[in-house]
Design an enzyme around this catalytic site. Structure first.
Site, PDB file in Angstrom:
ATOM      1  N   HIS A   1       0.283   5.747   7.278  1.00 17.71           N
ATOM      2  CA  HIS A   1       0.409   6.818   6.280  1.00 17.71           C
ATOM      3  C   HIS A   1       1.499   6.484   5.259  1.00 17.71           C
ATOM      4  CE1 HIS A   1      -0.968   9.448   9.860  1.00 17.71           C
ATOM      5  NE2 HIS A   1      -1.984   9.411   9.031  1.00 17.71           N
TER       6      HIS A   1
ATOM      7  N   LYS B   1      -8.828  22.238  16.713  1.00 11.23           N
ATOM      8  CA  LYS B   1      -8.316  20.918  17.087  1.00 11.23           C
ATOM      9  C   LYS B   1      -7.092  21.053  17.991  1.00 11.23           C
ATOM     10  CE  LYS B   1      -8.272  16.638  14.407  1.00 11.23           C
ATOM     11  NZ  LYS B   1      -8.219  16.079  13.059  1.00 11.23           N
TER      12      LYS B   1
ATOM     13  N   ARG C   1      -9.146   2.291   5.939  1.00 11.49           N
ATOM     14  CA  ARG C   1      -8.803   1.147   6.800  1.00 11.49           C
ATOM     15  C   ARG C   1      -9.969   0.214   7.024  1.00 11.49           C
ATOM     16  NH1 ARG C   1      -6.440   5.171  11.198  1.00 11.49           N
ATOM     17  NH2 ARG C   1      -8.092   6.343  10.163  1.00 11.49           N
TER      18      ARG C   1
ATOM     19  N   SER D   1      -3.093   7.371  14.255  1.00 13.13           N
ATOM     20  CA  SER D   1      -2.340   8.376  15.013  1.00 13.13           C
ATOM     21  C   SER D   1      -2.864   8.461  16.440  1.00 13.13           C
ATOM     22  CB  SER D   1      -2.448   9.747  14.350  1.00 13.13           C
ATOM     23  OG  SER D   1      -1.790   9.744  13.105  1.00 13.13           O
TER      24      SER D   1
HETATM   25  P1  ADP Z   1      -7.268  13.218   9.414  1.00 17.66           P
HETATM   26  O1  ADP Z   1      -7.253  14.006  10.688  1.00 17.66           O
HETATM   27  O2  ADP Z   1      -7.567  14.038   8.208  1.00 17.66           O
HETATM   28  O3  ADP Z   1      -8.030  11.917   9.439  1.00 17.66           O
HETATM   29  P2  ADP Z   1      -4.904  11.603   9.585  1.00 17.66           P
HETATM   30  O4  ADP Z   1      -3.507  12.116   9.684  1.00 17.66           O
HETATM   31  O5  ADP Z   1      -5.431  10.863  10.757  1.00 17.66           O
HETATM   32  O6  ADP Z   1      -5.747  12.858   9.217  1.00 17.66           O
HETATM   33  O7  ADP Z   1      -5.057  10.672   8.307  1.00 17.66           O
HETATM   34  C1  ADP Z   1      -4.739  11.088   7.024  1.00 17.66           C
HETATM   35  C2  ADP Z   1      -5.110  10.002   6.021  1.00 17.66           C
HETATM   36  O8  ADP Z   1      -4.365   8.820   6.288  1.00 17.66           O
HETATM   37  C3  ADP Z   1      -6.564   9.565   6.045  1.00 17.66           C
HETATM   38  O9  ADP Z   1      -6.970   9.281   4.727  1.00 17.66           O
HETATM   39  C4  ADP Z   1      -6.548   8.302   6.841  1.00 17.66           C
HETATM   40  O10 ADP Z   1      -7.618   7.437   6.481  1.00 17.66           O
HETATM   41  C5  ADP Z   1      -5.232   7.725   6.401  1.00 17.66           C
HETATM   42  N1  ADP Z   1      -4.696   6.780   7.361  1.00 17.66           N
HETATM   43  C6  ADP Z   1      -4.425   6.969   8.662  1.00 17.66           C
HETATM   44  N2  ADP Z   1      -3.947   5.837   9.240  1.00 17.66           N
HETATM   45  C7  ADP Z   1      -3.918   4.901   8.257  1.00 17.66           C
HETATM   46  C8  ADP Z   1      -3.575   3.513   8.195  1.00 17.66           C
HETATM   47  N3  ADP Z   1      -3.149   2.844   9.268  1.00 17.66           N
HETATM   48  N4  ADP Z   1      -3.697   2.886   7.009  1.00 17.66           N
HETATM   49  C9  ADP Z   1      -4.157   3.564   5.933  1.00 17.66           C
HETATM   50  N5  ADP Z   1      -4.508   4.844   5.919  1.00 17.66           N
HETATM   51  C10 ADP Z   1      -4.406   5.516   7.063  1.00 17.66           C
END
Ligand code: ADP
Length: 154
Positions: free
Chosen positions: A22, A46, A95, A132
């Protein structure tokens, strides 16, 4: 009015917890926008590992020195939240092809609903493997996830 022309983006997500993936996307998006609001979307169905206040706290600590970044949370549709705060862009990270397929349908729908454009940034090679859910798995099983998370929250 100047604020009408400010390029404001919402980076929506669960951030359960925030990872270096992030951080990479947000840091690289900074030159593109005047303001980025990192917004935790609250989904009643969730189950989260970290409470909303913990997740907000981690985000605040990580970006404490960035004046262009603010932290918020919202319920309901992301586009409704964007319209409420006058943000014309949604920021998302990509990703892999699976992310793309999933994000494409949402982005097209959001544009149809509201005219809001989604801006995608490709993740850096060093952070593309981070998620995450993997971080939660490591923590749940007593492992060390510190190399995947921002230093400010360790
Ligand atoms: P959601 O539950 O909406 O997917 P996340 O917190 O998992 O929320 O992710 C938020 C954003 O961050 C999404 O656009 C996701 O693709 C991006 N993201 C998560 N991990 C990475 C990473 N390692 N590299 C790039 N973008 C990421």
């Amino acid at each position: 009015m100047f604020t009408r022309y400010m390029k404001k983006a919402v980076f929506p997500g669960s951030f359960d917890p925030i990872t270096l993936g992030h951080v990479d996307i947000i840091k690289r998006a900074l030159p593109l926008f005047d303001e980025i609001i990192i917004a935790i979307g609250i989904n009643a169905d969730k189950k989260y590992m970290f409470s909303l206040s913990e997740r907000i706290n981690y985000l605040k600590k990580t970006f404490a020195k960035e004046s262009k970044i603010s932290i918020d949370s919202y319920e309901g549709l992301t586009v409704n939240y964007c319209q409420k705060i006058n943000a014309a862009f949604i920021l998302r990270g990509l990703r892999n092809p699976a992310d793309f397929e999933f994000e494409k349908a949402i982005a097209v729908t959001n544009r149809k609903l509201s005219g809001i454009e989604t801006v995608f940034l490709l993740t850096s090679a060093e952070t593309s493997f981070i998620s995450s859910s993997i971080v939660r798995d490591i923590i749940r099983n007593g492992g060390d996830a510190s190399t995947l998370m921002p230093e400010a929250i360790l």
